[in-house]
Design a protein around this motif. Structure first.
Motif, PDB file in Angstrom:
ATOM      1  N   ALA A 174      -2.731   6.281   3.416  1.00 12.37           N
ATOM      2  CA  ALA A 174      -2.761   5.194   2.428  1.00 12.37           C
ATOM      3  C   ALA A 174      -3.174   5.651   1.035  1.00 12.37           C
ATOM      4  N   ILE A 175      -3.863   6.809   0.925  1.00  7.06           N
ATOM      5  CA  ILE A 175      -4.399   7.237  -0.374  1.00  7.06           C
ATOM      6  C   ILE A 175      -3.904   8.625  -0.766  1.00  7.06           C
ATOM      7  N   PHE A 176      -4.274   9.637   0.007  1.00  6.26           N
ATOM      8  CA  PHE A 176      -4.058  11.009  -0.425  1.00  6.26           C
ATOM      9  C   PHE A 176      -2.578  11.383  -0.517  1.00  6.26           C
ATOM     10  N   ALA A 177      -1.795  10.979   0.483  1.00  2.00           N
ATOM     11  CA  ALA A 177      -0.361  11.326   0.464  1.00  2.00           C
ATOM     12  C   ALA A 177       0.382  10.618  -0.667  1.00  2.00           C
ATOM     13  N   PRO A 178       0.247   9.291  -0.819  1.00  2.00           N
ATOM     14  CA  PRO A 178       0.987   8.641  -1.911  1.00  2.00           C
ATOM     15  C   PRO A 178       0.525   9.056  -3.309  1.00  2.00           C
ATOM     16  N   LEU A 179      -0.737   9.473  -3.448  1.00  2.00           N
ATOM     17  CA  LEU A 179      -1.215   9.926  -4.754  1.00  2.00           C
ATOM     18  C   LEU A 179      -0.868  11.391  -5.015  1.00  2.00           C
TER      19      LEU A 179
END
Length: 436
Positions: A174-179
């Motif tokens: 939810a955070i590291f991959a999309p950012l």
């Protein structure tokens, strides 16, 4: 910037990495010191640090994504997701965990009181079991602010149960991959892979050894996530800042609203964190010195970090250090000053020159000492001249123990106080040209 984090006294020492962001873009970067003293591995922008309490804004961010999707509610009773908790005097809500108003006891403090001196050896389940055993909260939920690692451990556990996957996996998804955060991850009851992260260090002599003989490795951080557990590099933080300012892949307007809305007590009163700010989603927020401020620190035995964003000017600064004897906030203030950005709330006048008080019949000769003041005190009451060293603090004054010097805006006047023995006006006898 490099000078603010360098240690000229040691050729082989831990240190810090520091950054300055402008409009979400990396404007400055500096690194000084070693990630691994034995191997001589230097710190750089991809070095992973144990994030300590900087982790909380990412734990809150993970929860906020579920809230924005309608899968979790800020006003939900946490026993809906954590039935192992007792029924307390008043329900504990998700918002109370996020804002530190739940009264849930500090999990790291409980582990230490239970006899565990190195909390890095504790498992998540051991910490959770201690929280679930607490017969009562420290105060009626919703009535006070008390910073609690236990509350954020429970928040991460709720995220895990609602998401239906391990918290570390959900944070990545939810955070590291999309950012596009290239290195970041949350620990999940395991140590970081050797050679991939900065070890933490404290000066030799901390445990009674010989002083001045170097540094001792201390990787005594918890291996579970929520209150801490984040492994983070400056390259990761750059992607995080870019999304806040430009991307909105994770920081959607709704997620941003959840994180940056100041929490309130049950009676509707805004939270006061005791330092002039409120608290939102893993972040201290409010106004200091006329500026809107978003900030948080991180501290473990051998890791000290500081992060500050000034949203009205679209600037942000951060420092990550792998040595326990440095105050990251002081390093951050120096970095900002080197960039011509005074830390919010710090004195905007640095008085210099000779000042006299007829009431005390005492002279203060003041010279600049970095961002602080060196003050030579001369009085007929004592034979020897005394030197005091004052540091600036975000109440707008300079402090040396209980003594405070407050600029007045008039370079010819300062106010000196000490408890109930002030204020005393000192007037300039002479001021150097160019003093501010």
């Amino acid at each position: 910037m490099h000078r603010a984090i360098a240690d000229p006294r040691h050729s082989a020492a831990p240190g810090c990495v520091a950054v300055g962001f402008e409009k979400g873009r990396l404007a400055q970067f500096a690194a000084a010191g070693l990630a691994d003293i034995d191997e001589g591995r230097p710190l750089d922008r991809n070095t992973l640090f144990y994030g300590a309490s900087l982790s909380k804004q990412f734990t809150a961010l993970a929860a906020a994504t579920l809230i924005a999707d309608g899968k979790l509610g800020l006003d939900d009773d946490v026993r809906r997701y954590l039935p192992e908790l007792p029924r307390y005097r008043a329900p504990v809500t998700v918002a109370m965990l996020m804002h530190h108003t739940s009264g849930i006891r500090d999990s790291l403090g409980l582990l230490r009181m239970a006899g565990m001196t190195d909390v890095g050896r504790a498992s998540k389940q051991e910490a959770l079991r201690l929280l679930f055993r607490q017969a009562d909260t420290a105060f009626v939920p919703g009535t006070r602010y008390a910073y609690s690692n236990g509350g954020y451990l429970l928040l991460a556990e709720i995220v895990e149960r609602v998401a239906g996957m391990p918290f570390a996996q959900y944070a990545h998804q939810a955070i590291f991959a999309p950012l596009g955060m290239p290195n970041a991850y949350f620990l999940d009851d395991a140590s970081p892979r050797p050679g991939t992260f900065a070890h933490g260090y404290v000066p030799a002599g901390t445990d009674g050894g010989a002083e001045g003989s170097g540094f001792i490795q201390r990787d005594t951080f918890p291996r579970f996530s929520g209150s801490g557990g984040l492994m983070l590099s400056m390259a990761d933080l750059a992607q995080y800042e870019a999304d806040i300012e430009h991307g909105r892949r994770v920081f959607t307007p709704e997620v941003t609203r959840i994180l940056l809305t100041p929490g309130r007590y049950s009676d509707g009163t805004p939270i006061d964190d005791g330092k002039g700010l409120s608290y939102g989603g893993g972040l201290h927020i409010g106004r200091k010195g006329g500026q809107r401020v978003i900030r948080h620190g991180g501290s473990a035995e051998a890791f000290k970090h500081a992060y500050l964003r000034l949203p009205e000017t679209h600037r942000a600064f951060a420092v990550l250090c792998n040595r326990g004897d440095w105050k990251a906030g002081d390093r951050l203030d120096r970095i900002m000053a080197a960039n011509g950005v005074p830390a919010p709330g710090l004195p905007d006048v640095q008085p210099m020159g000779l000042f006299h008080s007829p009431e005390l019949n005492t002279d203060y000769r003041i010279v600049a000492e970095g961002t602080g003041l060196s003050v030579q005190v001369t009085s007929p009451l004592v034979d020897e001249t005394r030197i005091l060293h004052f540091i600036p603090e975000d109440d707008g004054a300079y402090h040396a123990g209980a003594t405070t010097i407050t600029p007045t805006g008039d370079p010819a006047r300062i106010v000196v106080s000490r408890g109930s023995s002030g204020p005393i006006i000192f007037r300039a006898v002479s001021t150097p040209s160019g003093s501010r």
